[in-house]
Design an enzyme around this catalytic site. Structure first.
Site, mmCIF file in Angstrom:
data_model
loop_
_atom_site.group_PDB
_atom_site.id
_atom_site.type_symbol
_atom_site.label_atom_id
_atom_site.label_comp_id
_atom_site.label_asym_id
_atom_site.label_seq_id
_atom_site.Cartn_x
_atom_site.Cartn_y
_atom_site.Cartn_z
ATOM 1 N N LYS A 116 7.510 -19.799 5.828
ATOM 2 C CA LYS A 116 7.373 -18.953 4.639
ATOM 3 C C LYS A 116 6.011 -18.276 4.557
ATOM 4 C CE LYS A 116 10.777 -21.187 1.607
ATOM 5 N NZ LYS A 116 11.394 -22.085 2.576
ATOM 6 N N GLU A 200 2.984 -20.681 -5.709
ATOM 7 C CA GLU A 200 3.385 -19.358 -6.161
ATOM 8 C C GLU A 200 3.492 -19.331 -7.677
ATOM 9 O OE1 GLU A 200 6.033 -17.496 -2.501
ATOM 10 O OE2 GLU A 200 7.042 -18.201 -4.314
ATOM 11 N N ARG A 292 20.560 -15.989 8.793
ATOM 12 C CA ARG A 292 21.920 -16.446 9.106
ATOM 13 C C ARG A 292 22.912 -15.681 8.253
ATOM 14 N NH1 ARG A 292 22.694 -19.039 4.339
ATOM 15 N NH2 ARG A 292 20.926 -20.182 3.448
#
Length: 495
Positions: A116, A200, A292
């Site tokens: 990430k 975050e 995916r």
């Protein structure tokens, strides 16, 4: 060209891939654990191979065992579905090393998307807006606390190696942060054997909106429109719809350009999803790429007219995209309800066991991807998702009412399901008006409203049953009164 595909997965997604392969004349190979011996994907594939015990670590996550089956069966490609090994770059690299076509992004691209922090850095470089937070990994709780105080509480502690709603904690003060830091660290180590945490800013009353993206090996990239995925529990999606109520044509084009830029920034090929949070002020912030096929891909297929698995296979075969962005048009509205085997009143705890009987909804513009059949079993070893119920309509209201009909038609005996909750949600005025947010269930007290709905439904059924009994009794009496000499004894029995 791909001639034989091994599906490194189980359940409804394995069946989904098999259907497209059958349509393309491609042979399929299924793998199964002890638990899945009688599963439909085992019966529907051209070949099936046992790969181990029920526990995923000893079967569906056993890379070497799956590789052995691929090599011995003459497989030239593998479709990972979603979950299990679908975003495991080591598995993708193992396939590449053995000259087996991995139907998905490259191992290097997947590795970048899975980290990430590295992915966020790539987005910042490509000028794709991201959520405010730590510029890199935080080394300890002290650093996390300093950053949290700089950007302001509440904040999210997120494991770089998390996914599917795991490895995330919302904290509102220093004490919660320190406790949460330890929890997220241990969860990450337990899941993947390592930990790396970022901080975050938590954006209140946000929407979760994702964009389907697609890029071939020739550098052609497009987006295949957005999906609204805001209705969630524990950061995991329950109901998805497309288009989003808050995305018009202009905004769709604006964010779509960012999505294409994001795909290029990580050299992504095949199908994937760029996920965003939309703040209450209308700003979009990139959060991650799912490397995916998504669980909710059927509703995007319904509004685009495309077969996404076929598109994946074509790209893996090296074919260029057969369309440009200007050729793609959205048609109508689609909704997906994830039919989970869960007890809503026990904090969505899994409900497992035999399913003696099941009724699958059908009809125009109704689609149900499922592994269920009468006599099957919902296993405690795997995800609680049993089916993906999808409806389409030329308008949102037609799609919504069609979904309510389909939910009423669906019957799964033996386990608790999320169906009653979905009926309460779809009937709510907030849902009809598109007033969605990631805290929808809590914000609008949906569990208590479900309780009231079930109580009302029970009372209505009792009244209906009593009315039916009275009608039946009166009818029976009239028959007896008009019968022969035996009527006296029958009337005595009735009285």
């Amino acid at each position: 060209m791909i001639e034989k595909v091994l599906i490194a997965n189980r359940g409804e997604i394995a069946l989904r891939v098999i259907r497209t392969c059958n349509a393309l004349g491609i042979k399929t190979v299924a793998v199964y654990s002890d638990e899945d011996y009688n599963s439909l994907h085992v019966k529907k594939a051209d070949e099936s191979y046992h790969i181990g015990e029920a526990a995923p670590a000893k079967s569906y996550l056993n890379q070497e065992k799956i590789l052995d089956v691929m090599l011995s069966s003459g497989t030239d490609a593998v479709h990972p579905g979603y979950g299990f090994l679908s975003e495991n770059d080591d598995f993708a690299r193992l396939c590449e090393k053995n000259k087996i076509n991995f139907i998905g992004p490259s191992a290097d691209s997947m590795n970048l998307c899975g980290d990430k922090m590295e992915c966020k850095a790539a987005m910042l470089k490509a000028k794709v807006p991201t959520v405010p937070g730590s510029p890199g990994l935080v080394k300890d709780a002290d650093e996390a606390e300093k950053i949290a105080n700089d950007i302001g509480y509440p904040v999210l502690l997120k494991s770089v190696y998390g996914g599917g709603g795991r490895g995330i904690r919302l904290v509102t003060n220093d004490k919660e942060l320190r406790e949460g830091f330890e929890t997220v660290t241990s969860e990450s180590i337990s899941a993947v054997g390592k930990s790396a945490i970022i901080v975050e800013k938590f954006l209140e009353k946000t929407r979760h909106i994702e964009y389907q993206m697609c890029r071939d090996h020739h550098g052609n990239a497009v987006h295949l429109f957005e999906r609204e995925c805001s209705i969630q529990r524990r950061n995991q999606k329950l109901i998805e719809q497309t288009p989003s109520p808050v995305v018009d044509a202009s905004k769709r084009e604006e964010i779509g350009e960012l999505v294409v830029r994001a795909a290029e920034a990580v050299d992504y090929t095949n199908l994937g999803t760029a996920e965003f949070l939309r703040a209450d002020n209308g700003e979009f912030y990139f959060i991650e790429i799912n490397a995916r096929l998504q669980v909710e891909h059927p509703i995007s297929e319904m509004v685009s007219g495309l077969d996404f698995v076929k598109l994946q296979i074509d790209i893996a075969n090296g074919e260029p995209l057969p369309f440009k962005q200007k050729d793609l048009k959205m048609n109508g509205y689609a909704i997906e309800c994830r039919i989970n085997a869960e007890d809503t009143f026990l904090d969505f705890a899994p409900s497992t066991g035999p399913v003696p009987d099941v009724t699958i909804p059908a009809g125009p513009n109704v689609r149900c991807d499922t592994y269920l059949y009468s006599g099957c079993t919902v296993s405690p070893f795997y995800d609680s998702l049993m089916a993906k119920l999808c409806t389409w309509g030329p308008t949102f209201e037609e799609s919504r009412t069609r979904m309510l009909t389909a939910l009423n038609d669906m019957y799964v005996q033996g386990v608790e399901t999320s169906i009653p909750l979905y009926k309460t949600i779809l009937n709510s005025e907030e849902y009809k008006k598109g007033e969605l947010s990631t805290d929808f269930l809590k914000r609008y007290d949906m569990i208590n409203r479900l309780t009231e709905d079930l109580k009302k439904e029970k009372e209505e059924k009792s009244e209906a049953a009593l009315a039916a009994a009275i009608i039946h009794s009166e009818y029976f009496k009239s028959r007896v009164q008009n019968s022969d000499a035996n009527s006296t004894s029958w009337k005595h029995k009735l009285d």
